[in-house]
Design a protein around this motif. Structure first.
Motif, PDB file in Angstrom:
ATOM      1  N   PRO B   6      -5.735 -14.349   8.586  1.00  0.00           N
ATOM      2  CA  PRO B   6      -5.274 -13.355   7.546  1.00  0.00           C
ATOM      3  C   PRO B   6      -5.812 -11.868   7.518  1.00  0.00           C
ATOM      4  CG  PRO B   6      -5.964 -15.169   6.519  1.00  0.00           C
ATOM      5  CD  PRO B   6      -6.597 -15.411   7.814  1.00  0.00           C
ATOM      6  N   ILE B   7      -4.980 -10.984   7.230  1.00  0.00           N
ATOM      7  CA  ILE B   7      -5.563  -9.672   7.407  1.00  0.00           C
ATOM      8  C   ILE B   7      -5.343  -8.935   5.989  1.00  0.00           C
ATOM      9  CG2 ILE B   7      -5.232  -9.168   9.672  1.00  0.00           C
ATOM     10  CD1 ILE B   7      -2.800  -7.930   9.314  1.00  0.00           C
ATOM     11  N   GLU B   8      -5.848  -7.938   5.693  1.00  0.00           N
ATOM     12  CA  GLU B   8      -5.784  -7.040   4.485  1.00  0.00           C
ATOM     13  C   GLU B   8      -4.729  -5.846   4.720  1.00  0.00           C
ATOM     14  OE1 GLU B   8      -9.173  -5.893   2.069  1.00  0.00           O
ATOM     15  OE2 GLU B   8     -10.320  -6.775   3.416  1.00  0.00           O
ATOM     16  N   LEU B   9      -3.854  -5.646   3.743  1.00  0.00           N
ATOM     17  CA  LEU B   9      -3.111  -4.840   3.701  1.00  0.00           C
ATOM     18  C   LEU B   9      -3.168  -3.528   2.877  1.00  0.00           C
ATOM     19  CD1 LEU B   9       0.103  -6.901   4.312  1.00  0.00           C
ATOM     20  CD2 LEU B   9      -1.120  -5.768   5.954  1.00  0.00           C
ATOM     21  N   THR B  10      -2.644  -2.468   3.071  1.00  0.00           N
ATOM     22  CA  THR B  10      -2.474  -1.651   2.053  1.00  0.00           C
ATOM     23  C   THR B  10      -1.237  -1.830   1.022  1.00  0.00           C
ATOM     24  OG1 THR B  10      -1.128  -0.014   3.215  1.00  0.00           O
ATOM     25  CG2 THR B  10      -3.328  -0.027   3.505  1.00  0.00           C
ATOM     26  N   SER B  11      -1.074  -0.940   0.088  1.00  0.00           N
ATOM     27  CA  SER B  11      -0.143  -1.011  -0.899  1.00  0.00           C
ATOM     28  C   SER B  11       0.999  -0.741  -0.150  1.00  0.00           C
ATOM     29  CB  SER B  11      -0.379  -0.052  -1.893  1.00  0.00           C
ATOM     30  OG  SER B  11      -0.528   1.080  -1.415  1.00  0.00           O
ATOM     31  N   PRO B  15      -1.400  -2.374   8.024  1.00  0.00           N
ATOM     32  CA  PRO B  15      -3.122  -2.939   8.008  1.00  0.00           C
ATOM     33  C   PRO B  15      -4.173  -2.064   7.378  1.00  0.00           C
ATOM     34  CG  PRO B  15      -2.301  -2.229  10.078  1.00  0.00           C
ATOM     35  CD  PRO B  15      -1.058  -2.045   9.127  1.00  0.00           C
ATOM     36  N   ILE B  16      -5.151  -2.581   6.788  1.00  0.00           N
ATOM     37  CA  ILE B  16      -6.158  -1.903   6.771  1.00  0.00           C
ATOM     38  C   ILE B  16      -7.211  -2.031   7.930  1.00  0.00           C
ATOM     39  CG2 ILE B  16      -8.535  -1.838   5.191  1.00  0.00           C
ATOM     40  CD1 ILE B  16      -6.864  -2.628   2.833  1.00  0.00           C
ATOM     41  N   LEU B  17      -7.627  -0.955   8.242  1.00  0.00           N
ATOM     42  CA  LEU B  17      -8.366  -1.072   9.717  1.00  0.00           C
ATOM     43  C   LEU B  17      -9.629  -0.814   9.411  1.00  0.00           C
ATOM     44  CD1 LEU B  17      -6.174   1.619  11.928  1.00  0.00           C
ATOM     45  CD2 LEU B  17      -5.937  -0.897  11.513  1.00  0.00           C
ATOM     46  N   GLU B  18     -10.455  -1.499  10.338  1.00  0.00           N
ATOM     47  CA  GLU B  18     -12.095  -1.236  10.128  1.00  0.00           C
ATOM     48  C   GLU B  18     -12.283   0.146  10.765  1.00  0.00           C
ATOM     49  OE1 GLU B  18     -13.793  -4.535  12.494  1.00  0.00           O
ATOM     50  OE2 GLU B  18     -12.173  -5.835  11.849  1.00  0.00           O
ATOM     51  N   PRO B  19     -13.632   0.519  10.365  1.00  0.00           N
ATOM     52  CA  PRO B  19     -14.007   1.687  10.742  1.00  0.00           C
ATOM     53  C   PRO B  19     -14.013   1.793  12.083  1.00  0.00           C
ATOM     54  CG  PRO B  19     -15.642   0.454   9.207  1.00  0.00           C
ATOM     55  CD  PRO B  19     -14.580  -0.367   9.559  1.00  0.00           C
ATOM     56  N   LEU B  20     -13.543   3.045  12.508  1.00  0.00           N
ATOM     57  CA  LEU B  20     -13.187   3.377  14.112  1.00  0.00           C
ATOM     58  C   LEU B  20     -12.213   2.614  14.831  1.00  0.00           C
ATOM     59  CD1 LEU B  20     -16.979   3.610  15.126  1.00  0.00           C
ATOM     60  CD2 LEU B  20     -15.568   5.495  14.482  1.00  0.00           C
ATOM     61  N   GLU B  21     -11.564   1.709  14.194  1.00  0.00           N
ATOM     62  CA  GLU B  21     -10.437   0.988  14.486  1.00  0.00           C
ATOM     63  C   GLU B  21      -9.084   1.975  14.675  1.00  0.00           C
ATOM     64  OE1 GLU B  21      -9.521  -2.601  12.628  1.00  0.00           O
ATOM     65  OE2 GLU B  21      -8.197  -3.525  14.269  1.00  0.00           O
ATOM     66  N   THR B  22      -8.574   2.047  15.561  1.00  0.00           N
ATOM     67  CA  THR B  22      -7.454   2.905  15.632  1.00  0.00           C
ATOM     68  C   THR B  22      -6.183   1.902  16.312  1.00  0.00           C
ATOM     69  OG1 THR B  22      -7.878   3.490  17.834  1.00  0.00           O
ATOM     70  CG2 THR B  22      -8.540   5.030  16.073  1.00  0.00           C
ATOM     71  N   ILE B  23      -4.975   2.628  15.651  1.00  0.00           N
ATOM     72  CA  ILE B  23      -3.768   1.812  16.105  1.00  0.00           C
ATOM     73  C   ILE B  23      -3.221   2.293  17.428  1.00  0.00           C
ATOM     74  CG2 ILE B  23      -1.261   1.449  15.644  1.00  0.00           C
ATOM     75  CD1 ILE B  23      -2.153   1.336  12.628  1.00  0.00           C
ATOM     76  N   THR B  50      -4.282  -2.591  17.998  1.00  0.00           N
ATOM     77  CA  THR B  50      -5.332  -1.681  17.603  1.00  0.00           C
ATOM     78  C   THR B  50      -6.610  -1.899  18.613  1.00  0.00           C
ATOM     79  OG1 THR B  50      -6.874  -3.067  16.224  1.00  0.00           O
ATOM     80  CG2 THR B  50      -5.219  -2.123  15.155  1.00  0.00           C
ATOM     81  N   GLY B  51      -7.402  -1.239  18.431  1.00  0.00           N
ATOM     82  CA  GLY B  51      -8.616  -1.200  19.612  1.00  0.00           C
ATOM     83  C   GLY B  51      -9.396  -2.649  19.407  1.00  0.00           C
ATOM     84  N   TYR B  52      -9.286  -3.262  18.292  1.00  0.00           N
ATOM     85  CA  TYR B  52      -9.780  -4.747  18.100  1.00  0.00           C
ATOM     86  C   TYR B  52      -8.884  -5.839  18.051  1.00  0.00           C
ATOM     87  CZ  TYR B  52     -13.249  -1.354  16.512  1.00  0.00           C
ATOM     88  OH  TYR B  52     -14.377  -0.376  16.721  1.00  0.00           O
ATOM     89  N   ARG B  53      -7.741  -5.750  17.499  1.00  0.00           N
ATOM     90  CA  ARG B  53      -6.964  -6.725  17.056  1.00  0.00           C
ATOM     91  C   ARG B  53      -5.476  -6.322  17.551  1.00  0.00           C
ATOM     92  NH1 ARG B  53      -7.992  -7.298  10.834  1.00  0.00           N
ATOM     93  NH2 ARG B  53      -8.255  -4.945  11.170  1.00  0.00           N
ATOM     94  N   ILE B  54      -4.628  -7.727  17.414  1.00  0.00           N
ATOM     95  CA  ILE B  54      -3.523  -7.739  17.469  1.00  0.00           C
ATOM     96  C   ILE B  54      -2.938  -8.224  16.008  1.00  0.00           C
ATOM     97  CG2 ILE B  54      -1.171  -8.533  18.077  1.00  0.00           C
ATOM     98  CD1 ILE B  54      -2.557  -8.963  20.793  1.00  0.00           C
ATOM     99  N   LEU B  55      -2.223  -7.323  15.278  1.00  0.00           N
ATOM    100  CA  LEU B  55      -1.893  -7.432  13.907  1.00  0.00           C
ATOM    101  C   LEU B  55      -0.202  -7.963  13.606  1.00  0.00           C
ATOM    102  CD1 LEU B  55      -3.809  -4.476  12.381  1.00  0.00           C
ATOM    103  CD2 LEU B  55      -4.584  -6.967  12.545  1.00  0.00           C
ATOM    104  N   LYS B  65       2.497 -13.238   4.789  1.00  0.00           N
ATOM    105  CA  LYS B  65       2.670 -13.585   6.291  1.00  0.00           C
ATOM    106  C   LYS B  65       2.098 -12.452   7.108  1.00  0.00           C
ATOM    107  CE  LYS B  65       6.211 -17.084   5.350  1.00  0.00           C
ATOM    108  NZ  LYS B  65       7.658 -17.104   5.985  1.00  0.00           N
ATOM    109  N   SER B  66       0.797 -12.113   6.897  1.00  0.00           N
ATOM    110  CA  SER B  66       0.387 -11.125   7.689  1.00  0.00           C
ATOM    111  C   SER B  66      -0.826 -11.642   8.339  1.00  0.00           C
ATOM    112  CB  SER B  66       0.273  -9.762   6.893  1.00  0.00           C
ATOM    113  OG  SER B  66       1.261  -9.223   6.680  1.00  0.00           O
ATOM    114  N   ILE B  67      -0.953 -11.725   9.726  1.00  0.00           N
ATOM    115  CA  ILE B  67      -1.991 -12.406  10.461  1.00  0.00           C
ATOM    116  C   ILE B  67      -2.383 -11.300  11.629  1.00  0.00           C
ATOM    117  CG2 ILE B  67      -1.648 -14.650   9.611  1.00  0.00           C
ATOM    118  CD1 ILE B  67      -0.011 -14.891  12.369  1.00  0.00           C
TER     119      ILE B  67
END
Lengths: 204, 609
Positions: B6-11, B15-23, B50-55, B65-67
């Motif tokens: 599960p991932i965190e989302l903004t309002s 997605p809320i990205l980690e530091p230095l993570e870019t879409i 993103t640089g780290y993940r697929i969201l 349902k956001s993963i």
């Protein structure tokens, strides 16, 4: 009338203009700058047009005027529609709009040939004039005699009457009312002033 | 789906990205597949790379349902171009779970792990309870749960799917077997073995063998797949039941009193497998060793599991189905992102901090090595000097060209923050300067702006969301309304070099209601466009405020839009609009002259002549 107006409007901060040479005094709304702009909001405009109609009627009645001519740069237009103190002037189209509103209320009538450049201000209704004139005729014992329109409007006998120098159009309307009432009958003349009228006996 | 977190989302559901993570890119209308089967909970959503993940953010239910899937799990990427009505897909082969979790570490872990993988395997199996069917177009044999042919994408005929469902006595064998098992835990093993060993058809019928719906081969009741053709045999419930029973059995073995030592367990193990009734080698569930069979099911570490693809694919591969195109771009970027391994450098501290903290090391490794141990004022001075030098270098590099600036953007923001912190601490700088600096900082607000490159087809939606996140506090500070022109300026200033066109902004703003964002685009009668917070400041409140302001003026004085704008700190166009609105409500009236329009209290309403 101006006293009561002054008391209720005193808080609005509008100064009272000095009376004209003729003794006429404009109400203080005449010094309100927005008074000279056609208000785009319908409800505001209606109030504004009503106020203007009242001011125009008062001015015309005070000066015994009948015709409003937009193309005439006379003192009437200058005094009434141009406020030099606050440097505001009504635009001709705004005046037309005001007169249109007056026509709707029956306080004025456009000269049909003038394309809305001339209007008769009916500060007294033809019915009222009819009463005035018929009363005057009977009191002067002029019934059952034929008079010309000129005699009524400009005759020596009528000099002290309110309808002295009455506008021909208003006079004609008045006569129409009298004919309809069955009080008088009209006769054709060579021109307007030679048109004749004969009042019947009172109560006839 | 267990590899997804599960991932965190903004309002605004970004997605809320980690530091230095870019879409890197964004694509909407993407569906997820679990192995070869559609993951029904994730039918269509927006996928961010993103640089780290697929969201994955679901289109309908983004809150729940956001993963996200970490890119580090990806072993290989396969591209499938699509065929007839089958959408193009990207298959991600994941590293087997065993490389992440070592199942042999401890017995406690085994039990918990077994529990987990059991659940996972249930979820994986839950959709595989129907017999296979043959595509009418290309004659490919598809698995039961699949509604579209995996080769050509043609839909499964509806009538067929019902008609072909066999009336296999799926759950029955277990119900029949269970009393046996309960009564004779070890005793009925040979009986089962005998019945299964000889594929006597009458015997099989009598002892509840399962007829394969595809090839009619009578299989052992514990088989999941047909021994001959590999077709799925049993429904999920029965498998779940069986797994549960087996697990219970293991637990009972482990919980045996200490009188039974290792030897006892080792003797009991074969009997459990025999109890399991499994004489078929190398199938994932029915392995001769039950334990290894379990891990083979979930972890894929068992060599035999390579063949039984259905279970492993469920756990070790993920498919993204691109229903609205954009696969080529996504594929390229995904490959690049996986190759770049951005997550490996993520663990390092932030660049500026590195340079600062390691500054003394820098000098020490430089030519001036003998000065390492010098203490006192000179060392402090030298450190300060080195710090300054590093900062200067960063600055000069950053401003060399635009690309350099973009690369250094993150560092510049950090630097700016450091400076502002320093400013806050030092009392020597007067407040005005620091306030000015803070407005600059505010303008640098957006570190990774949404661009057409990264967002692609969903650019405007993403832009709208980013805009709301950025502009909402500013709009509220400005009194709930800002003209679109002002927003355009502020927003573009904050975006730095990634400028957007007015049309893009306008389009994005029109999407506010669709995206349920708390701002609205509003067009005044005059044509002025503004952004307003949702129902916070009604027209009534605004017009009353304007009216009060005009009434409070000295007698006979009016108010122009410019005066109002400067008095309440809004743009002139907006002030004009507020005045016109108040005028339309009949509360004020106008005075048009050569000096412009002045507004006065509406004296006409109650004037008495």
């Amino acid at each position: 009338m101006s006293l009561s107006a002054a008391s209720s409007n005193a808080a609005q901060g509008l100064s009272q203009s000095p009376a004209l040479a003729s003794g006429f005094q404009f109400p203080s709304i005449h010094n309100f700058p927005p008074f000279y702009t056609l208000q785009p909001t319908a409800s505001t405009w209606k109030n504004q047009a009503d106020l203007w109609g009242t001011v125009v009627m008062r001015y015309f009645r005070h000066h015994r005027l009948y015709q409003l001519d937009l193309d005439d740069a006379n003192t009437t237009n200058e005094q009434l529609f141009h406020n030099q103190r606050i440097n505001r002037r009504l635009k001709p189209e705004t005046i037309q709009a005001i007169v249109d509103e007056m026509v709707k209320k029956g306080d004025a009538e456009w000269d049909p040939t003038s394309r809305k450049r001339k209007a008769i201000i009916l500060w007294r209704k033809p019915e009222e004039w009819a009463t005035f004139i018929s009363t005057w005729v009977f009191e002067s014992g002029l019934n059952n005699t034929i008079m010309t329109y000129y005699e009524i409007a400009h005759g020596d006998n009528a000099e002290d009457q309110e309808f002295y120098n009455i506008h021909p159009t208003v006079l004609q309307k008045t006569m129409d009312v009298l004919v309809k009432r069955g009080v008088a009958t009209t006769f054709q003349g060579a021109n307007f002033e030679e048109m004749g009228v004969k009042f019947f006996n009172a109560g006839a | 789906m267990d590899r997804w977190d599960p991932i965190e989302l903004t309002s605004t559901f970004r997605p809320i990205l980690e530091p230095l993570e870019t879409i890197q890119t964004t694509q909407d209308q993407v569906g997820l597949y679990d192995g070869r089967l559609k993951a029904e909970d994730y039918p269509s959503g927006t996928v961010y790379l993103t640089g780290y993940r697929i969201l994955y953010i679901d289109a309908k239910d983004p809150a729940r349902k956001s993963i996200g899937l970490s890119l580090r799990l990806i072993q290989g990427i396969q591209h499938y171009g699509g065929f007839i009505s089958s959408s193009p897909k990207i298959t991600l082969d994941l590293y087997p779970r065993s490389t992440i979790v070592d199942p042999q570490s401890s017995s406690d872990l085994i039990s918990t792990q077994g529990q987990q993988t059991l659940d996972n395997s249930f979820s994986g199996l839950a959709i595989k309870n129907e017999p296979s069917w043959v595509c009418a177009i290309c004659y490919n044999s598809n698995q039961g749960g699949i509604q579209k042919c995996t080769i050509c994408g043609v839909k499964r005929p509806i009538g067929e799917s019902v008609a072909n469902t066999p009336t296999t006595p799926a759950a029955d064998p277990f119900l029949l077997n269970e009393p046996n098992y309960m009564d004779h835990p070890f005793g009925n093993a040979p009986q089962n073995a005998a019945s299964n060993g000889g594929p006597d058809p009458t015997m099989a019928e009598a002892t509840t063998g399962i007829a394969c719906p595809a090839c009619t081969f009578q299989n052992d009741p514990f088989m999941i797949q047909c021994e001959i053709c590999g077709t799925e045999l049993q429904d999920a419930d029965s498998i779940a039941f069986m797994l549960h029973r087996q697990q219970q059995h293991q637990r009972s073995i482990r919980q045996l009193p200490s009188t039974i030592n290792n030897g006892a367990i080792s003797t009991s193990l074969p009997s459990t497998t025999a109890q399991g009734g499994n004489n078929s080698p190398s199938k994932s569930l029915g392995g001769s060793k039950l334990f290894s069979g379990f891990y083979g099911l979930s972890s894929g570490s068992s060599p035999s599991s390579g063949k039984s693809t259905s279970n492993d694919e469920a756990n070790n591969s993920v498919k993204l189905s691109f229903r609205a195109g954009g696969i080529g771009h996504f594929h390229t970027l995904l490959k690049a992102a996986v190759a770049a391994k951005a997550w490996e450098s993520k663990l390092k501290p932030k660049p500026l901090e590195t340079s600062n903290s390691s500054s003394s090391d820098l000098t020490s490794t430089g030519p001036a090595t003998p000065q390492i141990k010098i203490g006192g004022i000179s060392n402090i001075l030298r450190t300060v000097e080195t710090n300054k030098k590093v900062t200067d270098e960063t600055l000069s590099q950053a401003f060399q060209d635009l690309n350099g600036l973009m690369e250094k953007a993150a560092e510049m923001v950090t630097l700016a923050e450091t400076i502002s912190n320093r400013l806050a601490k030092s009392s020597s700088v007067d407040k005005e300067e620091s306030a000015t600096f803070k407005t600059y900082l505010l303008s640098m607000g957006i570190a990774a702006p949404v661009t057409k490159d990264t967002a692609g087809a969903v650019f405007h939606k993403e832009l709208a969301r980013e805009l709301v996140e950025f502009i909402l506090p500013i709009v509220e500070r400005e009194g709930g309304t800002m003209s679109l022109m002002d927003i355009y300026c502020v927003f573009n200033r904050a975006r730095g070099v990634e400028l957007i066109s007015p049309k893009d902004l306008h389009t994005a703003c029109q999407l506010f209601p669709d995206l349920n964002l708390p701002l609205r685009l509003r067009k005044f009668d005059s044509g002025l466009l503004v952004i307003q917070t949702l129902a916070r400041y009604s027209d009534d409140e605004v017009s009353t405020a304007v009216w009060k302001r005009i009434q409070g003026l000295p007698p006979g004085a009016g108010l122009t839009a410019i005066e109002l704008a400067s008095a309440v700190q809004i743009s002139v166009a907006l002030a004009q609009e507020q005045l016109l609105m108040t005028e339309a409500r009949g509360r004020i009236c106008r005075d048009e002259s050569v000096e412009g329009i002045r507004f006065y209290d509406n004296l006409f309403t109650n004037w008495e002549l």
